[in-house]
Write an enzyme that holds these catalytic residues in place. Sequence first.
Site, PDB file in Angstrom:
ATOM      1  N   GLY A  60       5.655   4.522  -7.525  1.00  0.00           N
ATOM      2  CA  GLY A  60       6.523   5.350  -6.695  1.00  0.00           C
ATOM      3  C   GLY A  60       7.668   4.529  -6.095  1.00  0.00           C
ATOM      4  N   ARG A  85       8.257  -1.928  -5.810  1.00  0.00           N
ATOM      5  CA  ARG A  85       7.055  -2.292  -6.549  1.00  0.00           C
ATOM      6  C   ARG A  85       7.393  -2.470  -8.033  1.00  0.00           C
ATOM      7  NH1 ARG A  85       2.740   1.641  -5.314  1.00  0.00           N
ATOM      8  NH2 ARG A  85       3.096   1.013  -3.172  1.00  0.00           N
ATOM      9  N   ARG A  92      20.938   4.722  -6.867  1.00  0.00           N
ATOM     10  CA  ARG A  92      20.071   5.088  -5.730  1.00  0.00           C
ATOM     11  C   ARG A  92      18.974   4.062  -5.450  1.00  0.00           C
ATOM     12  NH1 ARG A  92      20.130  10.972  -4.240  1.00  0.00           N
ATOM     13  NH2 ARG A  92      21.936  11.737  -5.319  1.00  0.00           N
ATOM     14  N   ARG A 110       2.025   6.584 -14.691  1.00  0.00           N
ATOM     15  CA  ARG A 110       2.255   6.447 -13.250  1.00  0.00           C
ATOM     16  C   ARG A 110       1.196   5.526 -12.670  1.00  0.00           C
ATOM     17  NH1 ARG A 110       2.941   7.750  -8.012  1.00  0.00           N
ATOM     18  NH2 ARG A 110       1.200   8.732  -6.929  1.00  0.00           N
ATOM     19  N   SER A 131      -0.276   5.373  -5.372  1.00  0.00           N
ATOM     20  CA  SER A 131      -1.294   5.273  -4.335  1.00  0.00           C
ATOM     21  C   SER A 131      -1.807   6.676  -4.028  1.00  0.00           C
ATOM     22  CB  SER A 131      -0.722   4.638  -3.071  1.00  0.00           C
ATOM     23  OG  SER A 131       0.317   5.442  -2.573  1.00  0.00           O
ATOM     24  N   ASP A 146      -5.528   4.955   1.502  1.00  0.00           N
ATOM     25  CA  ASP A 146      -6.040   5.462   2.778  1.00  0.00           C
ATOM     26  C   ASP A 146      -7.124   6.493   2.504  1.00  0.00           C
ATOM     27  OD1 ASP A 146      -3.217   6.790   2.113  1.00  0.00           O
ATOM     28  OD2 ASP A 146      -4.498   8.330   2.972  1.00  0.00           O
ATOM     29  N   ARG A 155      -1.060  -3.312   0.371  1.00  0.00           N
ATOM     30  CA  ARG A 155      -0.917  -2.413  -0.775  1.00  0.00           C
ATOM     31  C   ARG A 155      -0.214  -3.119  -1.927  1.00  0.00           C
ATOM     32  NH1 ARG A 155      -0.061   1.666   2.971  1.00  0.00           N
ATOM     33  NH2 ARG A 155       2.194   1.676   2.846  1.00  0.00           N
TER      34      ARG A 155
HETATM   35  N1  HPA Z   1      -1.501  12.126   1.022  1.00  0.00           N
HETATM   36  C1  HPA Z   1      -0.638  12.317   0.028  1.00  0.00           C
HETATM   37  N2  HPA Z   1      -0.238  11.356  -0.770  1.00  0.00           N
HETATM   38  C2  HPA Z   1      -0.732  10.128  -0.562  1.00  0.00           C
HETATM   39  C3  HPA Z   1      -1.630   9.859   0.454  1.00  0.00           C
HETATM   40  C4  HPA Z   1      -2.044  10.920   1.274  1.00  0.00           C
HETATM   41  O1  HPA Z   1      -2.847  10.742   2.197  1.00  0.00           O
HETATM   42  N3  HPA Z   1      -1.929   8.539   0.416  1.00  0.00           N
HETATM   43  C5  HPA Z   1      -1.219   8.024  -0.598  1.00  0.00           C
HETATM   44  N4  HPA Z   1      -0.498   8.976  -1.202  1.00  0.00           N
END
Ligand code: HPA
Length: 236
Positions: free
Chosen positions: A23, A27, A46, A90, A93, A208, A221
């Site tokens: 994303g 990274r 961008r 992809r 996270s 998370d 991360r």
């Molecule tokens: N919500 C949506 N997308 C995410 C989250 C989340 O908690 N953590 C990492 N990507």
Amino acid sequence: MIPTPHIEVDKKGIIAETVIMPGDPLRAKFIAENFLENPVLFNKVRNMFGYTGTYKGKKISVMGSGMGMPSIGIYSYELFKFYDVQNIIRVGSCGAYSEEIDLYDVILVEESYSESTYAKVMAGIEDNILKPSEELNKKLEEAAKGLNIPVHKGRIHSSDVFYRQNFDDYKKIRDNYGCIAVEMESFALFANAQVTGKNAACLLTVSDSLVTMKATTSEERMKSFTNMMKIALEMA
Ligand code: HPA
């Protein structure tokens, strides 16, 4: 050729057949500089950095997707449709929806559920569950085994909303659809692959947990995502 609105490349062959897509564009830079040989920057429109280099002698590209379905929808479509890209993996996270899934665990997405209208608006696709390429998934699983990196496999939730005002809503999606984690891009990526006849897959690292509320810092991360990168690169 004329460059696309969002990628400043005017020739075919600059972008590899396989693109690894985190994303975060930084990274992408990190992967290019730490894992690829002779990385060459091909896009900075961008600040959505894209690089092509080689990994173990094979040409491969890595480019950021941005956050959310509109963003990955634009970049992945342009790559598939105008730059002859065949495979997009992809590497993102996600937030865990289940207690069995720990921070830093790796998930290989088998199905992506979404309440998003992306696929319907884009191409009249009515399904709200889309799948990645079976072939790519098989190869990713083999690569993970070869590297001795355990992966969870399952259905995830691809969401348009990060800040839900009713936090506990995630439990309904988990219980009704059997989603083990949440991210915000794979559903649009899989729709684009379906529309263009190309291949997509998605590896996620847990950053998370919505269950335990544990989280990682952005620096942790950056470092911990190397397992997932290695799987994607090894497969490519
Ligand atoms: N919500 C949506 N997308 C995410 C989250 C989340 O908690 N953590 C990492 N990507």
